[in-house]
Motif scaffolding. Sequence first.
Motif, PDB file in Angstrom:
ATOM      1  N   THR A   1       0.817  -1.213   0.000  1.00  0.00           N
ATOM      2  CA  THR A   1       0.000   0.000   0.000  1.00  0.00           C
ATOM      3  C   THR A   1       0.850   1.261   0.000  1.00  0.00           C
ATOM      4  O   THR A   1       0.479   2.268  -0.617  1.00  0.00           O
ATOM      5  CB  THR A   1      -0.940   0.000   1.224  1.00  0.00           C
ATOM      6  N   VAL A   2       1.993   1.227   0.673  1.00  0.00           N
ATOM      7  CA  VAL A   2       2.847   2.413   0.842  1.00  0.00           C
ATOM      8  C   VAL A   2       3.128   3.163  -0.458  1.00  0.00           C
ATOM      9  O   VAL A   2       3.003   4.403  -0.498  1.00  0.00           O
ATOM     10  CB  VAL A   2       4.163   2.024   1.550  1.00  0.00           C
ATOM     11  N   PRO A   3       3.512   2.502  -1.558  1.00  0.00           N
ATOM     12  CA  PRO A   3       3.854   3.273  -2.766  1.00  0.00           C
ATOM     13  C   PRO A   3       2.670   3.928  -3.466  1.00  0.00           C
ATOM     14  O   PRO A   3       2.869   4.756  -4.359  1.00  0.00           O
ATOM     15  CB  PRO A   3       4.477   2.205  -3.696  1.00  0.00           C
ATOM     16  N   LEU A   4       1.459   3.580  -3.066  1.00  0.00           N
ATOM     17  CA  LEU A   4       0.273   4.009  -3.795  1.00  0.00           C
ATOM     18  C   LEU A   4      -0.462   5.174  -3.155  1.00  0.00           C
ATOM     19  O   LEU A   4      -1.396   5.719  -3.748  1.00  0.00           O
ATOM     20  CB  LEU A   4      -0.690   2.821  -3.934  1.00  0.00           C
ATOM     21  N   VAL A   5      -0.055   5.558  -1.949  1.00  0.00           N
ATOM     22  CA  VAL A   5      -0.720   6.647  -1.225  1.00  0.00           C
ATOM     23  C   VAL A   5       0.337   7.534  -0.587  1.00  0.00           C
ATOM     24  O   VAL A   5       1.535   7.267  -0.667  1.00  0.00           O
ATOM     25  CB  VAL A   5      -1.679   6.092  -0.140  1.00  0.00           C
ATOM     26  N   ASP A   6      -0.116   8.602   0.056  1.00  0.00           N
ATOM     27  CA  ASP A   6       0.820   9.524   0.698  1.00  0.00           C
ATOM     28  C   ASP A   6       1.215   9.080   2.099  1.00  0.00           C
ATOM     29  O   ASP A   6       2.290   9.413   2.577  1.00  0.00           O
ATOM     30  CB  ASP A   6       0.204  10.923   0.751  1.00  0.00           C
ATOM     31  N   GLU A   7       0.337   8.337   2.754  1.00  0.00           N
ATOM     32  CA  GLU A   7       0.652   7.824   4.096  1.00  0.00           C
ATOM     33  C   GLU A   7      -0.231   6.610   4.383  1.00  0.00           C
ATOM     34  O   GLU A   7      -1.354   6.523   3.888  1.00  0.00           O
ATOM     35  CB  GLU A   7       0.420   8.884   5.173  1.00  0.00           C
ATOM     36  N   VAL A   8       0.303   5.696   5.175  1.00  0.00           N
ATOM     37  CA  VAL A   8      -0.444   4.524   5.623  1.00  0.00           C
ATOM     38  C   VAL A   8      -0.557   4.574   7.142  1.00  0.00           C
ATOM     39  O   VAL A   8       0.435   4.799   7.832  1.00  0.00           O
ATOM     40  CB  VAL A   8       0.244   3.214   5.194  1.00  0.00           C
ATOM     41  N   VAL A   9      -1.763   4.366   7.644  1.00  0.00           N
ATOM     42  CA  VAL A   9      -2.004   4.311   9.082  1.00  0.00           C
ATOM     43  C   VAL A   9      -2.585   2.942   9.412  1.00  0.00           C
ATOM     44  O   VAL A   9      -3.650   2.577   8.906  1.00  0.00           O
ATOM     45  CB  VAL A   9      -2.982   5.411   9.547  1.00  0.00           C
ATOM     46  N   ILE A  10      -1.888   2.176  10.238  1.00  0.00           N
ATOM     47  CA  ILE A  10      -2.393   0.888  10.703  1.00  0.00           C
ATOM     48  C   ILE A  10      -2.984   1.084  12.094  1.00  0.00           C
ATOM     49  O   ILE A  10      -2.347   1.687  12.963  1.00  0.00           O
ATOM     50  CB  ILE A  10      -1.257  -0.160  10.799  1.00  0.00           C
ATOM     51  N   VAL A  11      -4.183   0.575  12.318  1.00  0.00           N
ATOM     52  CA  VAL A  11      -4.785   0.624  13.651  1.00  0.00           C
ATOM     53  C   VAL A  11      -4.812  -0.794  14.194  1.00  0.00           C
ATOM     54  O   VAL A  11      -5.608  -1.628  13.761  1.00  0.00           O
ATOM     55  CB  VAL A  11      -6.200   1.224  13.622  1.00  0.00           C
ATOM     56  N   ASP A  12      -3.905  -1.071  15.126  1.00  0.00           N
ATOM     57  CA  ASP A  12      -3.840  -2.384  15.762  1.00  0.00           C
ATOM     58  C   ASP A  12      -4.869  -2.405  16.888  1.00  0.00           C
ATOM     59  O   ASP A  12      -4.670  -1.797  17.935  1.00  0.00           O
ATOM     60  CB  ASP A  12      -2.432  -2.626  16.306  1.00  0.00           C
ATOM     61  N   ASP A  13      -5.960  -3.111  16.659  1.00  0.00           N
ATOM     62  CA  ASP A  13      -7.089  -3.078  17.584  1.00  0.00           C
ATOM     63  C   ASP A  13      -6.947  -4.137  18.671  1.00  0.00           C
ATOM     64  O   ASP A  13      -7.732  -5.084  18.760  1.00  0.00           O
ATOM     65  CB  ASP A  13      -8.388  -3.275  16.803  1.00  0.00           C
ATOM     66  N   GLY A  14      -5.930  -3.989  19.515  1.00  0.00           N
ATOM     67  CA  GLY A  14      -5.751  -4.895  20.647  1.00  0.00           C
ATOM     68  C   GLY A  14      -5.308  -6.284  20.267  1.00  0.00           C
ATOM     69  O   GLY A  14      -5.676  -7.269  20.933  1.00  0.00           O
ATOM     70  N   SER A  15      -4.498  -6.415  19.221  1.00  0.00           N
ATOM     71  CA  SER A  15      -4.042  -7.738  18.775  1.00  0.00           C
ATOM     72  C   SER A  15      -3.156  -8.404  19.825  1.00  0.00           C
ATOM     73  O   SER A  15      -2.458  -7.735  20.590  1.00  0.00           O
ATOM     74  CB  SER A  15      -3.257  -7.616  17.461  1.00  0.00           C
ATOM     75  N   SER A  16      -3.174  -9.729  19.802  1.00  0.00           N
ATOM     76  CA  SER A  16      -2.347 -10.493  20.744  1.00  0.00           C
ATOM     77  C   SER A  16      -1.324 -11.370  20.022  1.00  0.00           C
ATOM     78  O   SER A  16      -0.682 -12.205  20.650  1.00  0.00           O
ATOM     79  CB  SER A  16      -3.246 -11.377  21.621  1.00  0.00           C
ATOM     80  N   ASP A  17      -1.196 -11.188  18.707  1.00  0.00           N
ATOM     81  CA  ASP A  17      -0.314 -12.062  17.929  1.00  0.00           C
ATOM     82  C   ASP A  17       0.902 -11.357  17.347  1.00  0.00           C
ATOM     83  O   ASP A  17       1.587 -11.894  16.486  1.00  0.00           O
ATOM     84  CB  ASP A  17      -1.106 -12.712  16.784  1.00  0.00           C
ATOM     85  N   GLY A  18       1.184 -10.128  17.807  1.00  0.00           N
ATOM     86  CA  GLY A  18       2.335  -9.405  17.279  1.00  0.00           C
ATOM     87  C   GLY A  18       2.049  -8.672  15.981  1.00  0.00           C
ATOM     88  O   GLY A  18       2.970  -8.405  15.200  1.00  0.00           O
ATOM     89  N   THR A  19       0.792  -8.305  15.735  1.00  0.00           N
ATOM     90  CA  THR A  19       0.423  -7.593  14.512  1.00  0.00           C
ATOM     91  C   THR A  19       1.225  -6.311  14.340  1.00  0.00           C
ATOM     92  O   THR A  19       1.758  -6.037  13.259  1.00  0.00           O
ATOM     93  CB  THR A  19      -1.082  -7.271  14.506  1.00  0.00           C
TER      94      THR A  19
END
Length: 245
Positions: free
Chosen positions: A33-51
Motif C-alpha cells: 500500500t505504501v507506494p500508492l498513497v501519501d501515508e499509511v495508518v495501521i490501527v492495531d485493535d488490541g491484537s495479541s499475535d504481534g500484529t
Amino acid sequence: MNATAEHPSKGRVVAVIPAYNEAPTIGQVAAQTVPLVDEVVIVDDGSSDGTAEAVGEGIRVIRHARNRGKAAALVSGFAAALETGADLVVTLDGDGQHRPADIPDLLASRRGEPKSVVLAARLTERDNAPWIRSLANRTADFWVSLAAGQRIKDTQSGFRVYPRELLDGLRLASDRAHGFAFESEILIEACWQGYRIVTVSIPALYHQLGRSSHYLPLKDTLRITRMVIGRLSRRVFKRRGEEKS
C-alpha cells in the motif's frame, strides 16, 4: 508527501488499515500500500499475535490497548488521517482479501464524481465465498440499499475511498455493539447527504494465510437490519413532526 506515491487524484491520500490479529498478512498488505498513497495508518485493535511488530518500519501504527471492534478502529484511523490533512481516505482490510494494487483504480473512478464514496465490490469469483456469508451479504445489501435510496452492491466490503468532507462531519455510534453496522451506516449517511456510491468491481479473494472473517453472518446481519429499521423509523417520525409544525 510520499515521493513514490503515484495516484490519479488531487489532494493528499491516506490509507487506513484496521487490523486485529493479522500478523501473517499485515506486513505484506502495508508494504504494497505504501507506494500508492501519501501515508499509511495501521490501527492495531488490541491484537495479541504481534500484529504491530509485523507491520514494518516507517509505517504509522496506532494501538488500542484492548480489542474495541472494527468501528472503533476505523474511527481512530479516520481521526489520524484527517489530522495529517488527508483529502481522501482509503480503507482496506489487513487480511489480504483486498489487493492494494486496486487502489489507483478506486481513486481514478472519482474523476468527474467529486461528491462520491467509492466502493470496491467483490463481484467476480464470488463462488469463493461461503454460502452463508454470501446470503448474509445479499441480505445486508437489500436493507442498506433500501435505506440509502440507491442500489448498492457488496455493502459489506471495507475497501473504500471516503472524501474528507464526509468524514469531517460524521457522528455515528462506533462501539462494539454496532460493529460492522458502522460501515453500512456510513453508506446510508453518505447517500442522505447527497453523495453517490461509485462501484468498482474486484474479485473475491480469501488469503491462504488470513484468519477467518470477523463478520458473524447471522449476528452482524441482524444488527445491520436493526440499524436500518431504526434509521428509517426516525426519519419518518421526523418528517411527520415537520409536517405538523
